[in-house]
Motif scaffolding. Sequence first.
Motif, short mmCIF file in Angstrom:
data_model
loop_
_atom_site.label_atom_id
_atom_site.label_comp_id
_atom_site.label_asym_id
_atom_site.label_seq_id
_atom_site.Cartn_x
_atom_site.Cartn_y
_atom_site.Cartn_z
N MET A 140 0.84 -1.21 0.00
CA MET A 140 0.00 0.00 0.00
C MET A 140 0.87 1.25 0.00
SD MET A 140 -2.75 -1.39 2.81
CE MET A 140 -3.35 0.25 3.22
N GLY A 141 1.97 1.21 0.76
CA GLY A 141 2.84 2.38 0.85
C GLY A 141 3.50 2.72 -0.47
N TRP A 142 3.96 1.70 -1.21
CA TRP A 142 4.60 1.97 -2.50
C TRP A 142 3.61 2.56 -3.49
CZ3 TRP A 142 9.46 2.60 -3.37
CH2 TRP A 142 10.40 1.95 -2.59
N THR A 143 2.41 2.00 -3.55
CA THR A 143 1.40 2.53 -4.48
C THR A 143 1.02 3.96 -4.10
OG1 THR A 143 0.52 0.31 -4.88
CG2 THR A 143 -0.90 2.16 -5.43
N THR A 144 0.83 4.22 -2.81
CA THR A 144 0.46 5.56 -2.36
C THR A 144 1.58 6.56 -2.65
OG1 THR A 144 -0.86 4.57 -0.58
CG2 THR A 144 -0.32 6.91 -0.38
N MET A 145 2.83 6.13 -2.48
CA MET A 145 3.96 7.01 -2.79
C MET A 145 3.95 7.43 -4.24
SD MET A 145 7.13 6.98 -4.46
CE MET A 145 7.57 5.24 -4.59
N ARG A 146 3.70 6.47 -5.15
CA ARG A 146 3.68 6.80 -6.58
C ARG A 146 2.58 7.80 -6.90
NH1 ARG A 146 4.19 0.43 -7.00
NH2 ARG A 146 6.46 0.26 -6.86
N VAL A 147 1.44 7.65 -6.25
CA VAL A 147 0.33 8.57 -6.50
C VAL A 147 0.68 9.98 -6.04
CG1 VAL A 147 -2.05 9.15 -5.82
CG2 VAL A 147 -1.47 6.80 -6.45
N PHE B 201 9.27 3.29 -22.57
CA PHE B 201 10.39 3.51 -23.48
C PHE B 201 11.42 4.47 -22.86
CE2 PHE B 201 7.28 2.83 -27.23
CZ PHE B 201 7.33 1.46 -27.01
N VAL B 202 10.92 5.52 -22.21
CA VAL B 202 11.81 6.56 -21.70
C VAL B 202 12.43 6.18 -20.35
CG1 VAL B 202 11.93 8.96 -20.92
CG2 VAL B 202 10.58 8.37 -22.94
N PHE B 203 11.60 5.67 -19.43
CA PHE B 203 12.05 5.43 -18.06
C PHE B 203 12.35 3.97 -17.74
CE2 PHE B 203 9.27 9.24 -17.80
CZ PHE B 203 10.21 10.15 -17.40
N GLY B 204 11.95 3.05 -18.63
CA GLY B 204 12.16 1.64 -18.33
C GLY B 204 11.11 1.11 -17.37
N ILE B 205 11.41 -0.04 -16.76
CA ILE B 205 10.49 -0.66 -15.82
C ILE B 205 10.87 -0.24 -14.40
CG2 ILE B 205 9.60 -2.86 -14.96
CD1 ILE B 205 8.83 -2.30 -17.82
N GLY B 206 9.87 0.15 -13.62
CA GLY B 206 10.13 0.56 -12.24
C GLY B 206 9.11 1.59 -11.78
N ASP B 207 9.48 2.36 -10.77
CA ASP B 207 8.56 3.35 -10.20
C ASP B 207 8.30 4.53 -11.14
OD1 ASP B 207 8.32 1.93 -7.80
OD2 ASP B 207 10.14 2.84 -7.01
N LYS B 208 9.30 4.91 -11.92
CA LYS B 208 9.20 6.14 -12.70
C LYS B 208 8.04 6.14 -13.70
CE LYS B 208 14.10 7.26 -12.22
NZ LYS B 208 15.39 7.46 -12.93
N PRO B 209 7.76 5.05 -14.44
CA PRO B 209 6.61 5.10 -15.36
C PRO B 209 5.29 5.39 -14.65
CG PRO B 209 8.00 3.22 -15.87
CD PRO B 209 8.50 3.78 -14.58
N ALA B 210 5.09 4.79 -13.47
CA ALA B 210 3.84 5.03 -12.73
C ALA B 210 3.76 6.48 -12.28
CB ALA B 210 3.76 4.08 -11.54
#
Length: 287
Positions: A90-97, A146-155
Amino acid sequence: MPAPVRATLPGLSPAWRRRLASLFWGLVSLGLFAGLWEGLWALDLVNPLLLPPPHLFLADIPGTLRYFDRSNRIGSVGGGGGVAALLVTMGWTTMRVFVGLGLGFVCGVLVGALVHYVRALRNLLLPTVLLLAPISPVAWLPVAIFVFGIGDKPAIFLVFITLFFTIVLSTGAQIESVPKTYIHVARIMGATGRQTFWRVVLPAILPSLFMTLRLNLFAAWMVVLIAETVGVGTGLGQITSMARSTFNAKLVFFTMAIVGVLGFLSDFALRQVQRKMLWWVGPGGAR
């Protein structure tokens, strides 16, 4: 406020009475929704394998928590689940938001103000903003990968895009709507252009911009789940995707309930921030 609550708590202030009334009606609303769902199940009008009622998908919480992991690494071995793993997810998803919303809000206000005040930037940027604004944030997902790859940045990027163009356009429109008398009074009192913006224009437009932020909060939760399914590989979106792939309806609805609670708490937190930051707005103007 409901009479029974008022009668039993006569010493409370009007503010606390409003809060308790809101809590009371919120519980009534959720109770009616859950009761209707349970009633349809009891009458055998819904398939419990496809639409399990709350008492079914909440019955085996320890078994459901086995699907959550404490790690935010893609392809990591499960850590045994549990409440701690659920909270970490929950914390990781909330952080991305919230990181995406914060960046989108700040950058949107900055670009919107520059577009409004600097004619050259308005001529250069506004057509592009109007061209890109109607594009669905989900359509940006391949570009983000394409730009950021796989990870937190695309979200985070998808949440940023969800808010950015709306805030840019809203900022320009709100600056135009600031009463001219405010500007004239500031100039008469000797305020510079910069002082007029920070002390007159920005306080005047922030209430509407905060409302735009809150309206886009729920859209941000939608797109971050999609991004986590494809571009991140972890988080509540990935859990939902896994549950769909394995036809685990109980896990799907459990995760949906978690997302709903997080969305509600996020909106509540934004309202509290709004009340603290917009201290010059009356109680009825910052809801």
